[in-house]
Design a protein around this motif. Structure first.
Motif, PDB file in Angstrom:
ATOM      1  N   ARG A  24      30.200 -16.437 -90.577  1.00  0.00           N
ATOM      2  CA  ARG A  24      30.437 -17.551 -91.506  1.00  0.00           C
ATOM      3  C   ARG A  24      29.347 -17.648 -92.563  1.00  0.00           C
ATOM      4  O   ARG A  24      28.840 -18.731 -92.850  1.00  0.00           O
ATOM      5  N   ASP A  25      28.975 -16.514 -93.081  1.00  0.00           N
ATOM      6  CA  ASP A  25      27.998 -16.479 -94.164  1.00  0.00           C
ATOM      7  C   ASP A  25      28.572 -17.261 -95.355  1.00  0.00           C
ATOM      8  O   ASP A  25      29.602 -16.879 -95.906  1.00  0.00           O
ATOM      9  N   PRO A  26      27.912 -18.371 -95.727  1.00  0.00           N
ATOM     10  CA  PRO A  26      28.490 -19.241 -96.769  1.00  0.00           C
ATOM     11  C   PRO A  26      28.739 -18.509 -98.082  1.00  0.00           C
ATOM     12  O   PRO A  26      29.705 -18.800 -98.782  1.00  0.00           O
ATOM     13  N   GLU A  27      27.883 -17.536 -98.375  1.00  0.00           N
ATOM     14  CA  GLU A  27      28.029 -16.802 -99.624  1.00  0.00           C
ATOM     15  C   GLU A  27      29.347 -16.013 -99.635  1.00  0.00           C
ATOM     16  O   GLU A  27      30.095 -16.015-100.613  1.00  0.00           O
ATOM     17  N   VAL A  28      29.632 -15.388 -98.507  1.00  0.00           N
ATOM     18  CA  VAL A  28      30.841 -14.574 -98.392  1.00  0.00           C
ATOM     19  C   VAL A  28      32.090 -15.453 -98.315  1.00  0.00           C
ATOM     20  O   VAL A  28      33.092 -15.190 -98.996  1.00  0.00           O
ATOM     21  N   LEU A  29      32.029 -16.493 -97.507  1.00  0.00           N
ATOM     22  CA  LEU A  29      33.186 -17.396 -97.441  1.00  0.00           C
ATOM     23  C   LEU A  29      33.480 -17.986 -98.816  1.00  0.00           C
ATOM     24  O   LEU A  29      34.632 -18.117 -99.226  1.00  0.00           O
ATOM     25  N   GLY A  30      32.415 -18.302 -99.542  1.00  0.00           N
ATOM     26  CA  GLY A  30      32.569 -18.837-100.899  1.00  0.00           C
ATOM     27  C   GLY A  30      33.280 -17.833-101.803  1.00  0.00           C
ATOM     28  O   GLY A  30      34.166 -18.196-102.579  1.00  0.00           O
ATOM     29  N   ALA A  31      32.906 -16.570-101.679  1.00  0.00           N
ATOM     30  CA  ALA A  31      33.537 -15.529-102.501  1.00  0.00           C
ATOM     31  C   ALA A  31      35.014 -15.397-102.161  1.00  0.00           C
ATOM     32  O   ALA A  31      35.871 -15.220-103.044  1.00  0.00           O
ATOM     33  N   VAL A  32      35.328 -15.489-100.874  1.00  0.00           N
ATOM     34  CA  VAL A  32      36.730 -15.398-100.446  1.00  0.00           C
ATOM     35  C   VAL A  32      37.529 -16.571-101.020  1.00  0.00           C
ATOM     36  O   VAL A  32      38.633 -16.393-101.547  1.00  0.00           O
ATOM     37  N   ILE A  33      36.950 -17.752-100.948  1.00  0.00           N
ATOM     38  CA  ILE A  33      37.647 -18.940-101.461  1.00  0.00           C
ATOM     39  C   ILE A  33      37.886 -18.810-102.960  1.00  0.00           C
ATOM     40  O   ILE A  33      39.003 -18.992-103.450  1.00  0.00           O
ATOM     41  N   GLN A  34      36.835 -18.458-103.691  1.00  0.00           N
ATOM     42  CA  GLN A  34      36.982 -18.379-105.147  1.00  0.00           C
ATOM     43  C   GLN A  34      37.987 -17.311-105.559  1.00  0.00           C
ATOM     44  O   GLN A  34      38.713 -17.468-106.528  1.00  0.00           O
ATOM     45  N   THR A  35      38.029 -16.231-104.801  1.00  0.00           N
ATOM     46  CA  THR A  35      38.939 -15.148-105.168  1.00  0.00           C
ATOM     47  C   THR A  35      40.381 -15.466-104.793  1.00  0.00           C
ATOM     48  O   THR A  35      41.304 -15.209-105.567  1.00  0.00           O
ATOM     49  N   TYR A  36      40.582 -15.999-103.597  1.00  0.00           N
ATOM     50  CA  TYR A  36      41.953 -16.075-103.084  1.00  0.00           C
ATOM     51  C   TYR A  36      42.609 -17.447-103.149  1.00  0.00           C
ATOM     52  O   TYR A  36      43.815 -17.552-102.918  1.00  0.00           O
ATOM     53  N   LEU A  37      41.846 -18.479-103.474  1.00  0.00           N
ATOM     54  CA  LEU A  37      42.474 -19.799-103.590  1.00  0.00           C
ATOM     55  C   LEU A  37      43.658 -19.798-104.577  1.00  0.00           C
ATOM     56  O   LEU A  37      44.738 -20.290-104.239  1.00  0.00           O
ATOM     57  N   PRO A  38      43.493 -19.226-105.770  1.00  0.00           N
ATOM     58  CA  PRO A  38      44.641 -19.229-106.688  1.00  0.00           C
ATOM     59  C   PRO A  38      45.870 -18.500-106.112  1.00  0.00           C
ATOM     60  O   PRO A  38      46.994 -18.923-106.335  1.00  0.00           O
TER      61      PRO A  38
END
Lengths: 204, 89
Positions: A24-38
């Motif tokens: 649950r590395d926040p940096e990586v989870l953040g990247a996943v969210i920003q990329t795939y939320l749309p």
């Protein structure tokens, strides 16, 4: 915490991605969210949800993603994992799972357009190539609303998200043959639907 | 030789991309000869194009949703490995 595009790309392509998701590395989870939320949001809308509902389901999908991150094995793409969660959320919210059935009425409709030798007996009407109008969109949406949910998801994941056959099979939990049948049915259903509406179209 | 019904099934089920060269050649030949199947193929492709173009024009996610989620993953500590915790909805 907003990361720039190059940084996000680097994080998602890193070989240690599965491990860092599990931690649950926040940096990586953040990247996943920003990329795939749309994408997740678009797929939720594509399943027929109105904007507010689609945002709720997208949020619930990422919440589950964060909760279950320690179990991510990295055997499938992180995007497959996310769409799988979304699909189960959407299916939960329905009384019927909308699974593809053994028999579908569209099979008979298609069958009736060919003769015994497999040639067209009732060929497609020539397209008016103006398939882009607003009316068409409403017609397509109406027809998608009337289609089995699983077929609809298969169609949207293929046409809009451009996912591969094996990815879609993984997300929906179906075989390649099942997927082929579902795409065959929904595409024919949409085509028939537009064609028959087209015939009646002079009525204002 | 493939029949029209077989060809349209191949197109609609998306098996076209997985066909071997021999089958692809026979499909191409059929399409060259048969305007009804050409028309069918165009219509199926146009359906995909239409849905794709209108779906991609949809509004982007609202910033608050993204911010909320980013916040959420900042808050969950990497050490905390509790997959069975109750869902906070």
């Amino acid at each position: 915490m907003s990361q720039n595009t190059a940084e996000i790309k680097r994080l998602l392509e890193d070989q240690r991605l599965p491990e860092r998701v599990r931690e649950r590395d926040p940096e990586v989870l953040g990247a996943v969210i920003q990329t795939y939320l749309p994408h997740v949001l678009r797929a939720a809308r594509g399943a027929g949800l109105a904007d507010a509902r689609a945002e709720d389901v997208a949020q619930a999908t990422f919440t589950t993603f964060i909760e279950t991150a320690p179990r991510f094995e990295g055997r499938s793409h992180v995007r497959t994992w996310l769409f799988g969660i979304l699909y189960r959320k959407l299916a939960e919210g329905r009384r019927q799972l909308g699974r593809d059935r053994q028999h579908d009425d569209i099979d008979d409709v298609v069958e009736s357009r060919f003769n015994a030798a497999g040639r067209w007996s009732e060929p497609p009407r020539s397209p008016d190539d103006e398939l882009q109008g607003r009316e068409t969109r409403e017609q397509i949406d109406g027809c998608l609303d009337a289609s089995p949910f699983q077929q609809r998801m298969a169609f949207m994941l293929r046409e809009v998200e451009g996912l591969s056959t094996s990815e879609i099979c993984n997300i929906l939990g179906v075989s390649r043959t099942n997927l082929g049948v579902m795409l065959y049915r929904i595409r024919n259903r949409l085509r028939e639907c537009l064609e028959s509406k087209d015939i009646r179209s002079p009525v204002p | 030789m493939m029949t029209c019904q077989q060809l349209t099934t191949t197109i609609a089920s998306g098996e076209l991309g997985e066909a071997g060269w021999r089958q692809r050649l026979s499909i191409r030949f059929h399409l060259l000869m048969c305007r009804h199947c050409r028309c069918y193929q165009r219509q199926i492709a146009a359906l995909g194009d239409t849905v794709r173009s209108y779906s991609r024009k949809a509004p982007p996610p609202c910033r608050e949703l993204e911010k909320g989620l980013l916040q959420q993953c900042q808050e969950c500590q990497p050490e905390e490995k509790e997959p069975d915790e109750p869902r906070n909805r």
